[in-house]
Write an enzyme that holds these catalytic residues in place. Structure first.
Site, mmCIF file in Angstrom:
data_model
loop_
_atom_site.group_PDB
_atom_site.id
_atom_site.type_symbol
_atom_site.label_atom_id
_atom_site.label_comp_id
_atom_site.label_asym_id
_atom_site.label_seq_id
_atom_site.Cartn_x
_atom_site.Cartn_y
_atom_site.Cartn_z
ATOM 1 N N TYR A 34 -35.683 6.347 12.368
ATOM 2 C CA TYR A 34 -35.043 5.452 13.353
ATOM 3 C C TYR A 34 -34.354 4.247 12.736
ATOM 4 O O TYR A 34 -33.806 3.422 13.447
ATOM 5 C CB TYR A 34 -36.060 4.996 14.407
ATOM 6 C CG TYR A 34 -37.356 4.432 13.845
ATOM 7 C CD1 TYR A 34 -37.430 3.142 13.364
ATOM 8 C CD2 TYR A 34 -38.505 5.221 13.802
ATOM 9 C CE1 TYR A 34 -38.609 2.640 12.839
ATOM 10 C CE2 TYR A 34 -39.690 4.731 13.280
ATOM 11 C CZ TYR A 34 -39.739 3.435 12.801
ATOM 12 O OH TYR A 34 -40.903 2.943 12.277
ATOM 13 N N LYS A 35 -34.381 4.121 11.420
ATOM 14 C CA LYS A 35 -33.745 2.966 10.785
ATOM 15 C C LYS A 35 -32.291 3.326 10.423
ATOM 16 O O LYS A 35 -31.472 3.477 11.306
ATOM 17 C CB LYS A 35 -34.577 2.515 9.591
ATOM 18 C CG LYS A 35 -35.929 1.935 10.062
ATOM 19 C CD LYS A 35 -36.899 1.618 8.948
ATOM 20 C CE LYS A 35 -38.156 0.985 9.540
ATOM 21 N NZ LYS A 35 -39.291 0.989 8.631
ATOM 22 N N PHE A 42 -45.745 -2.333 2.915
ATOM 23 C CA PHE A 42 -45.733 -2.283 4.379
ATOM 24 C C PHE A 42 -47.156 -1.983 4.870
ATOM 25 O O PHE A 42 -47.819 -1.097 4.336
ATOM 26 C CB PHE A 42 -44.754 -1.196 4.839
ATOM 27 C CG PHE A 42 -44.462 -1.243 6.308
ATOM 28 C CD1 PHE A 42 -43.484 -2.095 6.801
ATOM 29 C CD2 PHE A 42 -45.169 -0.460 7.189
ATOM 30 C CE1 PHE A 42 -43.224 -2.152 8.170
ATOM 31 C CE2 PHE A 42 -44.915 -0.509 8.553
ATOM 32 C CZ PHE A 42 -43.937 -1.355 9.045
ATOM 33 N N ASP A 72 -42.087 5.756 -0.380
ATOM 34 C CA ASP A 72 -41.746 5.457 1.010
ATOM 35 C C ASP A 72 -40.271 5.051 1.016
ATOM 36 O O ASP A 72 -39.894 4.021 0.445
ATOM 37 C CB ASP A 72 -42.650 4.329 1.543
ATOM 38 C CG ASP A 72 -42.460 4.087 3.031
ATOM 39 O OD1 ASP A 72 -41.346 4.334 3.534
ATOM 40 O OD2 ASP A 72 -43.423 3.632 3.677
#
Ligand SMILES: *Cc1c(COP(=O)(O)O)cnc(C)c1O
Length: 411
Positions: free
Chosen positions: A222-223, A126, A197
């Site tokens: 928030y996922k 990412f 991560d």
């Protein structure tokens, strides 16, 4: 009923998680396949926010730091997240953003690794993970070197100069999943510390940080945790590493914040990795999301995610053959997280056209249609219906309108 409709109805009726859907605010007809990017709104969050704003802030004012226990929210919520990821109480804090926590974890891990200067990751990680590494390299004035190697070469590059390996367990684009225990073991053999991560892991798959010998981890609120847009993130520091240096040494990480001493003296536990005042309103929403998912058994969540993915891949098969979609996620669910991605040259326009049919997935450059599978609020029937709508878009080529090709700032 067709036999497929019947099969799917049976799966939904026997789903041990079926009651969870009603705990979310989800419009009828909407099929939300983007909960891996922004989780849906738990109904309880609305009430919790109303109380936090109107009562705790509005009425309680500053007394709510103690009265509503705002002051302990990073640790309290961290302990709840710990239960989802195989960590012990006192090893996780909810704080800051994932990006900031990556920087904090890199700094902490480096402080334990004198004589080693390389921070290693895989190409295609990412972007924020790369950027945080590169920023740290610049800040270090050449003392630290940021290195990205092809995914298949990571384990072979674990040499004596490597201080830290930063990997995302479930790849944000393909969904490919790393074997955490195997990577930790390989890294430790060479004296390398690992930062995981967990942005696409926590709340989606079973994670066993302590059982796999993990050192550090960070991830998103928030996922799959449904903590709300821009929710605070979290950071895990194994008990044995909690003496590491907190490079972003803020006053909330001080042993005695309210003594207002000018000399920094780090708190002894995981609290030392806090920076500043917790974003209380965000914490309230995060806690509501975490409270909901901790009611589910992660084994059920994972089992359903696997079955949803298998159904999706099977349903997509004719579209792969006829319309050029190509599965880019691993076929083997054991090597895959909770989203399924398909490459298609017109993936962007197709994702936009899907939204107008009330199916929300997302696009990841350059050509990936990514479909997130959130077992708490997706039904098997939703998968079948989503692919049905997608196939109509392909048959009619309705995606090929100019408005669906115009690229927007957020994809
Ligand atoms: C979503 C995501 C992030 C996001 O970081 P923020 O600081 O919250 O924007 C980081 N890493 C991975 C792997 C992600 O999927």
């Amino acid at each position: 009923m067709t036999s497929l409709a019947h099969q799917v109805a049976v799966l939904d009726a026997n789903d041990p998680l079926r009651e969870f859907r009603d705990q979310f605010q989800l419009r009828d007809g909407l099929i939300y396949l983007d909960g891996n990017s922004l989780g849906a709104l738990p109904k309880a969050t609305m009430a919790a926010m109303q109380d936090a704003v109107g009562e705790q802030w509005g009425e309680g004012l500053i007394t709510s730091w103690l009265g509503a226990d705002w002051v302990n929210s990073p640790r309290r919520i961290g302990d709840k997240i710990a239960a989802l990821i195989g960590a012990n109480p006192g090893e996780v804090i909810a704080a800051d953003s994932t990006s900031v926590n990556i920087f904090k974890a890199l700094g902490a891990a480096l402080s334990l690794q004198s004589g080693r200067s390389v921070i290693l990751t895989e190409e295609g990680n990412f972007p924020t993970d790369h950027y945080m590494m590169q920023g740290l390299e610049r800040l270090s004035g050449g003392g630290v070197r940021s290195l990205a190697v092809p995914a298949g070469d990571v384990l072979g590059r674990l040499e004596d100069d490597v201080a830290v390996l930063l990997l995302t367990q479930v790849h944000y684009k393909t969904g490919a999943m790393r074997d955490m225990a195997a990577v930790n073991a390989a890294a430790h053999k060479h004296g390398v510390l690992v930062i995981w991560d967990l942005s696409h892991s926590t709340g989606a798959i079973e994670v066993d940080l302590n059982g796999s010998g993990a050192d550090f981890a960070i991830g998103c609120g928030y996922k799959f945790l449904n903590g709300g847009p821009g929710a605070p993130a979290y950071m895990y520091v194994a008990q044995r590493h909690q003496h590491a240096d907190a490079v972003l040494a803020g006053w909330f990480g001080h042993a005695r914040p309210f003594a207002f001493e000018e000399q920094y003296d780090a708190a002894s536990g995981v609290e030392r990795f806090l920076c500043g005042t917790p974003p209380v309103l965000g914490m309230v929403a995060l806690e509501a999301g975490v409270d909901l998912i901790t009611q589910a058994d992660m084994r059920d969540v994972r089992a359903k995610s696997v079955k949803l993915a298998e159904l999706l891949i099977a349903q997509m098969q004719p579209l792969c053959t006829q319309y050029g979609f190509e599965l880019v996620s691993p076929q083997n669910r054991k090597e895959s997280g909770s989203h399924v991605s398909f490459a298609h040259p017109n993936a962007y326009a197709i994702a936009q056209a899907l939204k107008t049919r009330d199916v929300i997935g997302d696009f990841r450059a350059p050509d990936v249609l990514r479909l997130g599978l959130t077992p708490l609020y997706l039904r098997y029937a939703d998968i079948v219906e989503a692919v049905h709508r997608l196939s109509e878009i392909c048959v009619t080529r309705s995606w090929d309108r100019p408005e669906f090709h115009a690229m927007s700032a957020v994809t």
